[in-house]
Design a protein around this motif. Sequence first.
Motif, PDB file in Angstrom:
ATOM      1  N   PRO A  54       0.475  63.720 -60.989  1.00 57.88           N
ATOM      2  CA  PRO A  54       0.809  64.891 -60.173  1.00 57.88           C
ATOM      3  C   PRO A  54       0.010  64.973 -58.873  1.00 57.88           C
ATOM      4  N   ALA A  55      -1.233  64.490 -58.873  1.00 62.63           N
ATOM      5  CA  ALA A  55      -2.071  64.585 -57.676  1.00 62.63           C
ATOM      6  C   ALA A  55      -1.484  63.794 -56.510  1.00 62.63           C
ATOM      7  N   THR A  56      -0.919  62.622 -56.794  1.00 66.40           N
ATOM      8  CA  THR A  56      -0.342  61.771 -55.743  1.00 66.40           C
ATOM      9  C   THR A  56       1.181  61.808 -55.751  1.00 66.40           C
ATOM     10  N   ARG A  57       1.765  62.552 -56.710  1.00 65.57           N
ATOM     11  CA  ARG A  57       3.219  62.631 -56.898  1.00 65.57           C
ATOM     12  C   ARG A  57       3.819  61.240 -57.122  1.00 65.57           C
ATOM     13  N   THR A  58       3.086  60.413 -57.855  1.00 66.11           N
ATOM     14  CA  THR A  58       3.547  59.059 -58.163  1.00 66.11           C
ATOM     15  C   THR A  58       4.188  59.047 -59.540  1.00 66.11           C
ATOM     16  N   ILE A  59       5.375  58.450 -59.595  1.00 60.94           N
ATOM     17  CA  ILE A  59       6.117  58.302 -60.846  1.00 60.94           C
ATOM     18  C   ILE A  59       6.148  56.816 -61.166  1.00 60.94           C
ATOM     19  N   THR A  60       5.801  56.450 -62.385  1.00 58.16           N
ATOM     20  CA  THR A  60       5.866  55.062 -62.824  1.00 58.16           C
ATOM     21  C   THR A  60       7.088  54.916 -63.720  1.00 58.16           C
ATOM     22  N   LEU A  61       7.967  53.984 -63.343  1.00 58.39           N
ATOM     23  CA  LEU A  61       9.203  53.743 -64.089  1.00 58.39           C
ATOM     24  C   LEU A  61       9.180  52.361 -64.709  1.00 58.39           C
ATOM     25  N   LYS A  62       9.784  52.259 -65.878  1.00 54.17           N
ATOM     26  CA  LYS A  62       9.893  50.964 -66.556  1.00 54.17           C
ATOM     27  C   LYS A  62      11.353  50.665 -66.839  1.00 54.17           C
ATOM     28  N   GLY A  63      11.727  49.431 -66.497  1.00 55.18           N
ATOM     29  CA  GLY A  63      13.073  48.949 -66.772  1.00 55.18           C
ATOM     30  C   GLY A  63      12.978  47.595 -67.444  1.00 55.18           C
ATOM     31  N   PRO A  64      14.093  46.945 -67.682  1.00 55.73           N
ATOM     32  CA  PRO A  64      14.103  45.667 -68.391  1.00 55.73           C
ATOM     33  C   PRO A  64      13.301  44.552 -67.712  1.00 55.73           C
ATOM     34  N   LYS A  65      13.103  44.643 -66.394  1.00 53.79           N
ATOM     35  CA  LYS A  65      12.386  43.582 -65.693  1.00 53.79           C
ATOM     36  C   LYS A  65      10.966  43.953 -65.316  1.00 53.79           C
ATOM     37  N   GLY A  66      10.504  45.114 -65.753  1.00 51.23           N
ATOM     38  CA  GLY A  66       9.128  45.463 -65.444  1.00 51.23           C
ATOM     39  C   GLY A  66       8.949  46.905 -65.026  1.00 51.23           C
ATOM     40  N   VAL A  67       7.806  47.132 -64.358  1.00 50.46           N
ATOM     41  CA  VAL A  67       7.372  48.472 -64.003  1.00 50.46           C
ATOM     42  C   VAL A  67       7.313  48.599 -62.483  1.00 50.46           C
ATOM     43  N   SER A  68       7.673  49.783 -61.971  1.00 48.85           N
ATOM     44  CA  SER A  68       7.550  50.049 -60.531  1.00 48.85           C
ATOM     45  C   SER A  68       7.068  51.479 -60.343  1.00 48.85           C
ATOM     46  N   ASN A  69       6.429  51.716 -59.194  1.00 43.75           N
ATOM     47  CA  ASN A  69       5.916  53.044 -58.859  1.00 43.75           C
ATOM     48  C   ASN A  69       6.693  53.624 -57.693  1.00 43.75           C
ATOM     49  N   LEU A  70       6.838  54.945 -57.713  1.00 44.22           N
ATOM     50  CA  LEU A  70       7.524  55.666 -56.650  1.00 44.22           C
ATOM     51  C   LEU A  70       6.709  56.897 -56.315  1.00 44.22           C
ATOM     52  N   VAL A  71       6.483  57.121 -55.039  1.00 50.00           N
ATOM     53  CA  VAL A  71       5.855  58.355 -54.602  1.00 50.00           C
ATOM     54  C   VAL A  71       6.973  59.310 -54.208  1.00 50.00           C
TER      55      VAL A  71
END
Length: 196
Positions: A54-71
């Motif tokens: 919540p502090a950086t508004r970063t969301i970490t998502l996981k899909g079949p090929k790995g993990v990615s971050n989104l602000v």
Amino acid sequence: MRMTILSTLATLALLTQPVIAPAQETTGQSMTAPGKAAFSQTVKETTTVVGIDPATRTITLKGPKGVSNLVAGEEVRNFDQLKVGDKVVAEYKQALSLDLKKGGGGIAGQTERESGERAPLGAKPGGSAAREVTIVANVVAVDMKKQLVTLRGPKGNTVDLNVQDPDQLKNIKKGDQVQAVYTEAVAVSVEPASKK
């Protein structure tokens, strides 16, 4: 407002890009008739929220090929409604239709429309955005041997189109016009984590 919606949805939709794989569904179709053609495609992607800062508004998502971050910028409404385990579903649609205008006579031109919606206050983040571009171009040359049609657009630029269908090609003459309508839409939704 609409640019905020488009940038918000684009940000959410891009979230799923690096993790596309088996969770991606693609469907498409095409149709042709004398002087007409239409093509469309829909891609649906799903990822899972595995972390939220919540502090950086970063969301970490996981899909079949790995993990990615989104602000998620401030324009992403209802950020506090996100929970680990939620599913982020992005559906992207594209469509193109071509329509031959015999005899021309109209003015080459371009119009564009955009629309969009954000999630209501208090709901899970999400929304939709759409854009439609209509272009009328003049047929300036037809090369039957090379199966090429040369179009001049509203800004004076030309493009050669390969028309492989002989029935379509024989209908096109210099002086005709072609109207192309391109539509794209994206809808992003967040589905609650399943209760165990």
